[in-house]
Design a protein around this motif. Structure first.
Motif, short mmCIF file in Angstrom:
data_model
loop_
_atom_site.label_atom_id
_atom_site.label_comp_id
_atom_site.label_asym_id
_atom_site.label_seq_id
_atom_site.Cartn_x
_atom_site.Cartn_y
_atom_site.Cartn_z
N HIS A 3 0.84 -1.20 0.00
CA HIS A 3 0.00 0.00 0.00
C HIS A 3 0.88 1.25 0.00
O HIS A 3 2.06 1.19 0.32
CB HIS A 3 -0.96 -0.01 1.19
CG HIS A 3 -0.27 -0.04 2.53
ND1 HIS A 3 0.36 1.04 3.07
CD2 HIS A 3 -0.13 -1.04 3.43
CE1 HIS A 3 0.87 0.72 4.25
NE2 HIS A 3 0.59 -0.53 4.49
N PRO A 4 0.29 2.39 -0.39
CA PRO A 4 1.05 3.65 -0.35
C PRO A 4 1.45 3.99 1.08
O PRO A 4 0.83 3.53 2.04
CB PRO A 4 0.06 4.69 -0.89
CG PRO A 4 -1.14 3.95 -1.35
CD PRO A 4 -1.07 2.56 -0.84
N ALA A 25 -8.49 4.73 -6.98
CA ALA A 25 -7.46 4.69 -5.96
C ALA A 25 -6.88 6.09 -5.83
O ALA A 25 -6.53 6.71 -6.83
CB ALA A 25 -6.38 3.69 -6.34
N THR A 26 -6.82 6.62 -4.62
CA THR A 26 -6.34 7.99 -4.42
C THR A 26 -4.84 8.07 -4.15
O THR A 26 -4.25 9.13 -4.26
CB THR A 26 -7.07 8.66 -3.25
OG1 THR A 26 -6.75 7.94 -2.04
CG2 THR A 26 -8.57 8.69 -3.48
N GLY A 27 -4.24 6.95 -3.73
CA GLY A 27 -2.84 6.99 -3.32
C GLY A 27 -2.67 7.49 -1.91
O GLY A 27 -1.55 7.65 -1.44
N TYR A 29 -3.08 6.65 1.90
CA TYR A 29 -3.28 5.59 2.89
C TYR A 29 -3.59 6.27 4.22
O TYR A 29 -2.76 7.01 4.76
CB TYR A 29 -2.04 4.70 3.00
CG TYR A 29 -2.28 3.43 3.77
CD1 TYR A 29 -2.83 2.32 3.15
CD2 TYR A 29 -1.96 3.36 5.11
CE1 TYR A 29 -3.06 1.15 3.85
CE2 TYR A 29 -2.19 2.19 5.82
CZ TYR A 29 -2.73 1.09 5.19
OH TYR A 29 -2.97 -0.07 5.88
N GLU A 107 -6.36 2.39 2.17
CA GLU A 107 -6.33 3.40 1.12
C GLU A 107 -7.72 3.99 0.91
O GLU A 107 -8.71 3.25 0.86
CB GLU A 107 -5.82 2.83 -0.20
CG GLU A 107 -5.68 3.92 -1.26
CD GLU A 107 -5.04 3.47 -2.54
OE1 GLU A 107 -4.78 4.34 -3.39
OE2 GLU A 107 -4.78 2.26 -2.70
#
Length: 134
Positions: A3-4, A25-27, A29, A107
């Motif tokens: 995960h980011p 997905a926003t990036g 976390y 995320e």
């Protein structure tokens, strides 16, 4: 799956949410129990077929009013919605500034609140700014 990295306190991330995608997905976390600000710059709109909407959504037109049960989340049609991971409970981001304290790590995923099978006729994007406050 990696995960980011989590946002640090005071750190912001700007992302774009596409109306056509069922999950964006926003990036970002987010960490359980921490407080985040989610904001959409004013004046943004996207389209559900030919129906224009801002991030707060709209009540629906024509058949949409009769088929409200088809919406993915119990918020207005085409509202900007978030969830922590695909299994997390949905929450309304809408317009203006929302503060959010996640109940789980994960995320931030976002979408336009539409019927699951009708994302193909959606157009446009929303910019979303995510800031970790504490």
């Amino acid at each position: 799956m990696q995960h980011p990295a989590p946002l640090a306190q005071g750190q912001s991330l700007e992302t774009t949410v596409q109306a056509r995608l069922p999950w964006n997905a926003t990036g970002a976390y987010l960490l359980r129990g921490h407080r985040y600000r989610l904001s959409v710059p004013p004046g943004q709109t996207w389209l559900d077929a030919h129906i224009e909407s801002g991030p707060e959504g709209q009540p629906g037109q024509g058949i949409q009013r009769l088929a409200g049960w088809l919406r993915r989340a119990p918020f207005p049609w085409f509202a900007l919605v978030g969830a922590i991971g695909p299994d997390g409970p949905p929450f309304l981001i809408g317009s203006g500034v929302a503060e959010f304290r996640p109940a789980a790590d994960g995320e931030l995923l976002c979408y336009a609140n539409d019927a699951r099978l009708f994302y193909g006729n959606n157009h446009g994007t929303m910019r979303l700014l995510i800031t970790r406050l504490e």
